[in-house]
Every structure is written in C-alpha cells, then in structure tokens.
Design an enzyme around this catalytic site. Structure first.
Site, PDB file in Angstrom:
ATOM      1  N   ASP A  86       1.024  -1.084   0.007  1.00 22.84           N
ATOM      2  CA  ASP A  86      -0.064  -0.023  -0.042  1.00 22.84           C
ATOM      3  C   ASP A  86       0.972   1.257   0.118  1.00 22.84           C
ATOM      4  O   ASP A  86       1.873   1.318   0.779  1.00 22.84           O
ATOM      5  CB  ASP A  86      -0.963   0.190   1.340  1.00 22.84           C
ATOM      6  CG  ASP A  86      -2.054  -0.962   1.238  1.00 22.84           C
ATOM      7  OD1 ASP A  86      -2.323  -2.020   0.353  1.00 22.84           O
ATOM      8  OD2 ASP A  86      -2.604  -0.989   2.402  1.00 22.84           O
ATOM      9  N   HIS A 142       4.975  -7.541  -0.284  1.00 24.38           N
ATOM     10  CA  HIS A 142       4.309  -8.812  -1.039  1.00 24.38           C
ATOM     11  C   HIS A 142       5.169  -8.935  -2.286  1.00 24.38           C
ATOM     12  O   HIS A 142       5.585  -7.871  -2.773  1.00 24.38           O
ATOM     13  CB  HIS A 142       3.015  -9.048  -1.129  1.00 24.38           C
ATOM     14  CG  HIS A 142       2.186  -8.981   0.173  1.00 24.38           C
ATOM     15  ND1 HIS A 142       1.476 -10.120   0.687  1.00 24.38           N
ATOM     16  CD2 HIS A 142       2.085  -7.877   1.201  1.00 24.38           C
ATOM     17  CE1 HIS A 142       1.128  -9.938   1.971  1.00 24.38           C
ATOM     18  NE2 HIS A 142       1.152  -8.532   2.325  1.00 24.38           N
ATOM     19  N   SER A 227       8.760   3.431   5.083  1.00 26.41           N
ATOM     20  CA  SER A 227       9.898   3.558   4.383  1.00 26.41           C
ATOM     21  C   SER A 227       9.404   3.580   2.631  1.00 26.41           C
ATOM     22  O   SER A 227       8.201   3.795   2.650  1.00 26.41           O
ATOM     23  CB  SER A 227      10.712   2.329   4.559  1.00 26.41           C
ATOM     24  OG  SER A 227      12.135   2.669   4.079  1.00 26.41           O
TER      25      SER A 227
END
Length: 262
Positions: A86, A142, A227
């Site tokens: 995201d 992911h 980050s």
C-alpha cells in the site's frame, strides 16, 4: 536557511543507533499503551487488521500487523505486475541509459541503487516505480509477480527519511540508505524489489522461512516503521498501465502494468 537547518538536523538524527533506540522501545511492552493513540493519529484502518488492538503486545507488533484474509485483492491476470505494498507513487517512468530521472528533482543511477551488482546491466533501459509507505499504510511487502527468487542482497547504509522532504532536500537517499534487494525471475524476465530503510526504521526483515519459489502476492518482507520500495523491471519487459503516474495511491495487489509475454 530553514532547509539548511532541517538538513543538518536530519543528518544528525539519521544514525542507525538512533533508529535502533526507537526500534527497541517499539518492541518493548511499555509501547503497548501507545497503540490506540498511534492508530488514531494516523487514521489506520484497524478494521482490516488480523487481530483486535488489545491483542497486540507491542507497538512494533501492531505496526507489522497482517491483514484479515480477503482485505486485499491480488490481480489474477498472470501477466499483471502488482503493487507489493500500500503506497503513494512518488516517481515512475522509463530508465534512461542507466539513470532514473527526476525523483523529486534528483536523478539516481541503477549502478548506485543496485550496489554495482552485475545484474544492473539488465535494468539500464527498463522501468522504475518508487512506492512510499507512510505510517498510515499497511507495512508488509508482498511479491509483485509469481516466480523464483534468484538472489538476495543486504546493502548497509544510512537511515535518512524517505518522505517528501528527504527525497527533495537530502542527497540521493534511495541509494544511500540501507537496502534489502530481492531479484525475482518470472516467465520471461526479472524484477528487482528494492526495499529502502528510513529514519526510525529499526530494520527491514524477510518473512521466515525463506522461500525460493513464491506465488504473486505472497508475504515477502516487512518494514518496522515507514519506508519505500523501488520496483525495477528489465529492459523491454514491462508496459505500465495507462494512468500510472506520480501522486497515484495504490494498494497491495493492484495491477501496475503488464509483463512481456515473449
């Protein structure tokens, strides 16, 4: 004068040991009472979290939380390269002769970003996407493709902030900060997933046990605090979706573009 002062303060606060102190507190039982306040402050969608707030024993455990099953949809098209996180796209475009142009006014070289890896030659005219995770975002990373992990590299470095200020006013933070680089090979090409540490990121960790063959959307790694991930695709291997641009907010599993099929 203001920017100079902020740059100087950032230089002093970007030492790894300061981030480690922050990390130790976030991993301590004392941090647990800050979880509700942290969630409210950043508007975190707690209804998506795998567990209830009171079930997390530390702030770090909450920050690196998993989501409930089905909270993100992984694009099912085998040729789709999806967002691993995201994030807000803070830069994207073709790589030109080994240079990533104009990420918040600064240019980066593939040579620096990939720590002079021999693999860099394959990315010199590829495509890049810079994906910034704010504290609001879900912080697990992911896999953007289904494929085989062919190499992992840990690059030591600084922990400068990678927010808008850091990218604009600190010198080439994406290639100076600590990085975990994962190279994944899919059917016809390779993709580099560059996980960039930042100020107050006490570590970037792989999900264990390590696996070599992974499905698209598999749980790869996570940040302890916010980050950036830089995605790189090899030359002539990726076609971005039509509306892909800087400033676009994307969710993990969302299609970023199409991989070459031959």
């Amino acid at each position: 004068m203001t920017n100079w002062l902020l740059r100087s303060m950032t230089e002093l606060s970007s030492r790894k040991w300061i981030s480690q102190i922050t990390g130790r507190f976030a991993q301590s039982p004392a941090s647990r009472r800050f979880i509700p306040r942290f969630a409210r402050m950043y508007g975190i969608a707690i209804e998506e979290a795998e567990k209830q707030l009171h079930d997390y024993s530390t702030l770090n455990e909450f920050f690196t939380r998993r989501l409930k099953p089905g909270a993100r949809v992984i694009d099912a098209d085998p040729a789709a390269l999806v967002s691993p996180v995201d994030a807000l796209i803070t830069g994207c475009g073709p790589i030109e002769q080994g240079t990533i142009l104009n990420v918040k006014g600064q240019d980066y070289t593939i040579e620096e970003l990939l720590n002079r890896s021999p693999r860099m030659e394959n990315y010199k005219n590829g495509y890049y996407m810079v994906l910034y995770l704010s504290p609001t975002d879900y912080h697990r990373i992911h896999t953007p493709i289904a494929g085989t992990i062919v190499e992992r590299e840990h690059v030591l470095g600084k922990v400068y902030p990678v927010n808008d200020f850091g990218l604009r006013h600190m010198r080439r933070v994406l290639s100076r900060n600590e990085r975990l680089i994962t190279y994944m090979r899919h059917a016809n090409a390779e993709t580099a997933i560059v996980k960039v540490g930042a100020m107050n990121v006490s570590s970037i960790k792989y999900v264990l046990p390590l696996q070599e063959r992974m499905d698209k959307g598999a749980d790869l790694a996570y940040f302890e605090f916010g980050s950036t991930v830089v995605l790189l695709t090899e030359d002539d291997s990726f076609i971005p979706r039509a509306d892909l641009k800087t400033g676009l907010k994307v969710r993990m599993g969302e299609k970023l573009g199409t991989l070459a099929t031959s």
